[in-house]
Design an enzyme around this catalytic site. Structure first.
Site, PDB file in Angstrom:
ATOM      1  N   ARG A   1      -5.067   3.696 -16.189  1.00  0.00           N
ATOM      2  CA  ARG A   1      -6.191   4.479 -14.702  1.00  0.00           C
ATOM      3  C   ARG A   1      -6.057   5.509 -15.244  1.00  0.00           C
ATOM      4  NH1 ARG A   1      -2.209   5.676 -11.469  1.00  0.00           N
ATOM      5  NH2 ARG A   1      -3.184   4.493  -9.416  1.00  0.00           N
TER       6      ARG A   1
ATOM      7  N   CYS B   1     -12.220   3.871 -29.305  1.00  0.00           N
ATOM      8  CA  CYS B   1     -13.097   4.540 -29.503  1.00  0.00           C
ATOM      9  C   CYS B   1     -13.942   5.447 -28.201  1.00  0.00           C
ATOM     10  CB  CYS B   1     -14.365   4.064 -30.440  1.00  0.00           C
ATOM     11  SG  CYS B   1     -13.688   3.845 -32.099  1.00  0.00           S
TER      12      CYS B   1
ATOM     13  N   PRO C   1       4.628  -5.263  -0.521  1.00  0.00           N
ATOM     14  CA  PRO C   1       4.401  -3.956  -1.698  1.00  0.00           C
ATOM     15  C   PRO C   1       4.397  -4.254  -2.803  1.00  0.00           C
ATOM     16  CG  PRO C   1       6.924  -4.831  -0.654  1.00  0.00           C
ATOM     17  CD  PRO C   1       6.355  -5.596  -0.439  1.00  0.00           C
ATOM     18  N   GLY C   2       3.874  -3.932  -3.629  1.00  0.00           N
ATOM     19  CA  GLY C   2       3.903  -3.851  -5.233  1.00  0.00           C
ATOM     20  C   GLY C   2       4.174  -2.659  -5.564  1.00  0.00           C
ATOM     21  N   ARG C   3       3.613  -1.432  -5.290  1.00  0.00           N
ATOM     22  CA  ARG C   3       3.413   0.179  -6.804  1.00  0.00           C
ATOM     23  C   ARG C   3       4.795   0.594  -6.590  1.00  0.00           C
ATOM     24  NH1 ARG C   3      -1.313   2.907  -7.773  1.00  0.00           N
ATOM     25  NH2 ARG C   3      -2.357   1.841  -6.222  1.00  0.00           N
TER      26      ARG C   3
ATOM     27  N   GLY D   1       0.712  -0.934   0.380  1.00  0.00           N
ATOM     28  CA  GLY D   1       0.243  -0.305   0.111  1.00  0.00           C
ATOM     29  C   GLY D   1       0.786   1.215   0.039  1.00  0.00           C
TER      30      GLY D   1
ATOM     31  N   TYR E   1      -9.239   5.904 -13.130  1.00  0.00           N
ATOM     32  CA  TYR E   1      -9.369   6.209 -11.878  1.00  0.00           C
ATOM     33  C   TYR E   1      -8.176   7.723 -11.598  1.00  0.00           C
ATOM     34  CZ  TYR E   1      -7.480   1.710 -10.451  1.00  0.00           C
ATOM     35  OH  TYR E   1      -7.202   0.408 -10.600  1.00  0.00           O
TER      36      TYR E   1
HETATM   37  N1  LLP Z   1      -1.383  -6.979  -0.765  1.00  0.00           N
HETATM   38  C1  LLP Z   1      -2.354  -7.194  -1.061  1.00  0.00           C
HETATM   39  C2  LLP Z   1      -3.005  -7.727  -0.714  1.00  0.00           C
HETATM   40  C3  LLP Z   1      -3.558  -6.460  -2.221  1.00  0.00           C
HETATM   41  O1  LLP Z   1      -4.580  -6.537  -2.214  1.00  0.00           O
HETATM   42  C4  LLP Z   1      -2.798  -5.411  -2.956  1.00  0.00           C
HETATM   43  C5  LLP Z   1      -3.156  -4.478  -4.005  1.00  0.00           C
HETATM   44  C6  LLP Z   1      -1.319  -5.272  -2.719  1.00  0.00           C
HETATM   45  C7  LLP Z   1      -0.786  -5.770  -1.528  1.00  0.00           C
HETATM   46  C8  LLP Z   1       0.036  -3.862  -2.857  1.00  0.00           C
HETATM   47  O2  LLP Z   1      -0.278  -2.920  -2.924  1.00  0.00           O
HETATM   48  P1  LLP Z   1       0.253  -1.838  -3.329  1.00  0.00           P
HETATM   49  O3  LLP Z   1       1.386  -1.775  -2.129  1.00  0.00           O
HETATM   50  O4  LLP Z   1       0.483  -1.762  -5.410  1.00  0.00           O
HETATM   51  O5  LLP Z   1       0.023  -0.326  -3.299  1.00  0.00           O
HETATM   52  N2  LLP Z   1      -4.678  -1.324  -9.985  1.00  0.00           N
HETATM   53  C9  LLP Z   1      -4.896  -0.207  -8.803  1.00  0.00           C
HETATM   54  C10 LLP Z   1      -4.253  -0.503  -7.470  1.00  0.00           C
HETATM   55  C11 LLP Z   1      -5.280  -1.743  -7.320  1.00  0.00           C
HETATM   56  C12 LLP Z   1      -4.769  -2.353  -5.718  1.00  0.00           C
HETATM   57  C13 LLP Z   1      -4.506  -3.751  -5.271  1.00  0.00           C
HETATM   58  N3  LLP Z   1      -3.868  -4.317  -4.178  1.00  0.00           N
HETATM   59  C14 LLP Z   1      -4.009   0.848  -9.520  1.00  0.00           C
HETATM   60  O6  LLP Z   1      -3.479   0.984 -10.238  1.00  0.00           O
HETATM   61  O7  LLP Z   1      -3.661   1.892  -8.313  1.00  0.00           O
END
Ligand code: LLP
Length: 415
Positions: free
Chosen positions: A313, A343, A275-277, A240, A317
């Site tokens: 995105r 389109c 962490p992802g993003r 997150g 969003y």
């Molecule tokens: N863990 C769980 C259980 C999650 O649902 C998520 C993201 C993460 C970790 C990783 O979160 P991050 O660190 O990336 O914030 N498509 C959207 C983001 C959706 C995130 C969903 N869950 C966007 O483009 O902003």
């Protein structure tokens, strides 16, 4: 812009490579990732967590390219997955299934079986019904499933409503007030082994306080469980952490980890983060070429060869991505709507951007490494973009551009 994407003599580079060269060699649209930026992000977690029993489980959904997964696996990462498909990717990329946590509200029986066979670290269980099914599936395989409950702490993550997950009204996790009962139930199940507690409150958080509020609520339950003799081996505090797209000022990885560690003071459980993003977002850009300049009565449009199917995105969003010209000088700055060829009126990548461009100019859509390619589609029968990873002055093609034939390969005309 990170240091890994920078101008050199007025030209935009990814590490040591001119983006013009990438465009002429691989075509556009093309996702470009920086190996150094990916590595640096992961190392920041590792060093902030140094000395603490931990596992950084990269959230595969942010960017599931095998080269990205393989890089993180070699750096020691575990993985947070939300489907059987993601598990297959992790394994194909050389990741260790024993370092995988499995989140998601809708795990199917076959996904459970696949994950149990692979021997994953933990299922992050999100409902009572899922717990029952997992117990049954594990029983049928003669195994015990390691679980944590994903607790919904009802904390406001103060982010976009579509990516907020830790509120009562969201579909995620087990209600805070029901978690104790469900843990007791799990404790009595013969094919379930409780190993942890999990929570994830949302994505693109730019403040630390919601994370800490969630940790405190989680720890309260951890102590309650301990009093009942249920000791946990790990705490999974989710992902997150946000990034800078425009003018956000998210905490640095080191600051975020330090705050978590201080909230966890005196706790010995292994700390898992998902962490992802923050690991991939600013390590990638989408390279696109201006096809046409169209002057309208009210607005000028720059029609580019990337579209909402490549980067969803902005359309989904209303997200902001910085857009940079690959050549910084040479043409007068004018204000454009940056739109794709699809389109849909929602097919825009940027609004009211002042840029020095003409037809055939190249643009870089920044901060596109997370939830860019992973959310792409084939809408309008558009083959997905190529992906390259730059490492110093070398460019590696890490995914070929799709062909149209691949798109309809599985379709049949009825006789
Ligand atoms: N863990 C769980 C259980 C999650 O649902 C998520 C993201 C993460 C970790 C990783 O979160 P991050 O660190 O990336 O914030 N498509 C959207 C983001 C959706 C995130 C969903 N869950 C966007 O483009 O902003």
């Amino acid at each position: 812009m990170t240091d890994h994407f920078h101008y050199q003599d007025g030209k935009l580079f990814a590490e040591g490579v001119n983006l013009e060269d990438i465009a002429s060699r691989y075509g556009t649209p093309c996702y470009v990732y920086s190996h150094a930026a990916l590595t640096e992000g992961f190392r920041q977690f590792a060093s902030a967590l140094n000395g603490r029993d931990h596992l950084v489980c990269y959230a595969v959904k942010a960017n599931p390219n095998l080269a990205v997964l393989n890089l993180f696996a070699r750096l020691g990462a575990g993985f947070d997955i939300v489907s059987g498909g993601e598990l297959q990717r992790v394994i194909a990329a050389g990741g260790d299934a024993k370092k995988v946590v499995f989140s998601g509200v809708g795990k199917t029986k076959s996904e459970m079986r696949m994950a149990l066979d692979a021997g994953i670290l933990c299922f992050n269980v999100e409902s009572a019904a899922e717990l029952d099914l997992l117990n049954e599936v594990a029983g049928s395989l003669g195994k015990k499933a390691a679980i944590s409950l994903r607790v919904n702490p009802d904390v406001d993550a103060k982010t976009h409503p579509y990516i907020s997950t830790g509120l009562k009204q969201n579909k995620f996790g087990v209600a805070y007030t029901e978690a104790m009962d469900l843990y007791r139930k799990a404790n009595a199940m013969s094919n379930i082994r409780i190993t942890g507690m999990d929570c994830h409150i949302g994505s693109q958080l730019t403040e630390i306080s919601p994370f800490i509020a969630a940790v405190e609520k989680v720890l309260f339950l951890v102590d309650e469980l301990a009093r009942e003799g249920i000791a946990l081996e790990h705490l999974d505090l989710g992902g997150g952490l946000g990034i800078r797209y425009k003018d956000e000022t998210p905490p640095a990885i080191s600051e975020y980890v330090a705050a978590l560690l201080s909230a966890l003071e005196g706790r010995t459980q292994k700390l898992i983060l998902e962490p992802g993003r923050v690991l991939v977002g600013n390590a990638g850009l989408l390279l696109t070429s201006v096809e046409y300049i169209k002057r309208g009565e009210e607005k000028n449009f720059a029609i580019v060869d990337a579209a909402m199917n490549d980067l969803m995105r902005p359309a989904l969003y209303d997200a902001y991505h910085e857009i940079l010209p690959v050549l910084r000088e040479g043409h007068a700055h004018e204000t454009y709507e940056i739109v794709g060829p699809i389109c849909e009126t929602g097919d825009f990548l940027g609004r009211e951007r002042a840029l020095p461009i003409v037809a055939q100019s190249l643009l870089a859509i920044m901060s596109a490494g997370a939830y860019g390619m992973s959310m792409s589609s084939n809408y309008n029968t558009r083959p997905r973009a190529a992906e390259v990873m730059v490492d110093g002055d070398r460019v590696h093609l890490v995914r070929e551009r799709e062909t149209v034939e691949q798109l309809y390969a599985g379709e049949r005309i009825i006789a």
